[in-house]
Design a protein around this motif. Sequence first.
Motif, PDB file in Angstrom:
ATOM      1  N   ALA A 223       0.858  -1.188   0.000  1.00 58.11           N
ATOM      2  CA  ALA A 223       0.000   0.000   0.000  1.00 58.11           C
ATOM      3  C   ALA A 223       0.890   1.232   0.000  1.00 58.11           C
ATOM      4  O   ALA A 223       1.866   1.293   0.751  1.00 58.11           O
ATOM      5  N   LEU A 224       0.561   2.208  -0.833  1.00 59.75           N
ATOM      6  CA  LEU A 224       1.331   3.455  -0.844  1.00 59.75           C
ATOM      7  C   LEU A 224       0.963   4.286   0.371  1.00 59.75           C
ATOM      8  O   LEU A 224      -0.205   4.587   0.607  1.00 59.75           O
ATOM      9  N   GLN A 225       1.960   4.689   1.156  1.00 58.06           N
ATOM     10  CA  GLN A 225       1.733   5.484   2.357  1.00 58.06           C
ATOM     11  C   GLN A 225       3.041   6.038   2.874  1.00 58.06           C
ATOM     12  O   GLN A 225       4.084   5.641   2.395  1.00 58.06           O
ATOM     13  N   PRO A 226       3.065   6.874   3.864  1.00 56.57           N
ATOM     14  CA  PRO A 226       1.884   7.488   4.463  1.00 56.57           C
ATOM     15  C   PRO A 226       1.657   8.874   3.876  1.00 56.57           C
ATOM     16  O   PRO A 226       2.493   9.381   3.143  1.00 56.57           O
ATOM     17  N   TYR A 227       0.515   9.481   4.200  1.00 60.36           N
ATOM     18  CA  TYR A 227       0.341  10.903   3.922  1.00 60.36           C
ATOM     19  C   TYR A 227       1.197  11.689   4.900  1.00 60.36           C
ATOM     20  O   TYR A 227       1.119  11.481   6.117  1.00 60.36           O
ATOM     21  N   ARG A 228       2.069  12.524   4.368  1.00 60.79           N
ATOM     22  CA  ARG A 228       2.847  13.432   5.221  1.00 60.79           C
ATOM     23  C   ARG A 228       2.723  14.830   4.632  1.00 60.79           C
ATOM     24  O   ARG A 228       2.931  14.995   3.428  1.00 60.79           O
TER      25      ARG A 228
END
Length: 213
Positions: A115-120
């Motif tokens: 999974a593409l992450q994280p939101y920063r």
Amino acid sequence: MKISTTSSVLALAAASTGSAQTTTYTNQSAPFTLQIANSANASLNGLYLFSCHAGAAIEGICVGGSTPISGASSTFYYNTTDTDVSGSDDGQGLLVWNLPVSGLPGTDHVSQSAALQPYRPGTNVVVPLFGFDAGTPVHFDDDKLTIKDYYNDANYVAGQFPDSTPAETVYNNWYSCWTGVGGGYTYEALSWVTAGVPHNPTCEKIDVIRTFL
Ligand SMILES: *[C@@H]1O[C@H](CO)[C@@H](O)[C@H](O)[C@H]1NC(C)=O
Ligand SMILES: *[C@@H]1O[C@H](CO)[C@@H](O)[C@H](O)[C@H]1NC(C)=O
Ligand SMILES: *[C@@H]1O[C@H](CO)[C@@H](O)[C@H](O)[C@H]1NC(C)=O
């Protein structure tokens, strides 16, 4: 009583994410390796990617050497759906690897999807992490790893609703970056730039190519 409470909580959760159906990805491809190609930095081309520790049962995808690490960490799979909710193959699936485990009855691995992450807030660089969150669907254009999406705001006009049937865009925003991966690790790792120029100056544009074993 317990069961109905649980199902109403699940129904609420599904309603709040806007998706009443969940796609399962259980049609697994043959195993393959992933290699960097077509980078302007020639010393990156041909390097193999491998799963690297980034927390408890969490792995990033790191840049390795010119030969694959033997065993699970350089071996990936592509899981597609064979019960697609729309009734047709949308050409997407999950990038999967097998986390080796011991002590679980009847198995020596746990299948994890990336999974593409994280939101920063401080960057437009995210990384694929293998773990237990729902994976980010990816696509292979022949053998080149990409991501398809219908949302593209590049040509929006103020006050106008966008086209209700937007064209599909195939994005290839893979980079090799020295970046934060998982819980407090910094690696030279496979990264995705959400849009535009990478905020992180170490990022180098790459393609990611699979080769079936
Ligand atoms: C991928 O497919 C295999 C084979 O059906 C399955 O065992 C595995 O759980 C799947 N992995 C994921 C993350 O869905
Ligand atoms: C090219 O990539 C290698 C491997 O990551 C790195 O050591 C080197 O600094 C890069 N060279 C340039 C000019 O960016
Ligand atoms: C599973 O995937 C393979 C390609 O990896 C494809 O040929 C096959 O048709 C798929 N099976 C189903 C049931 O979708």
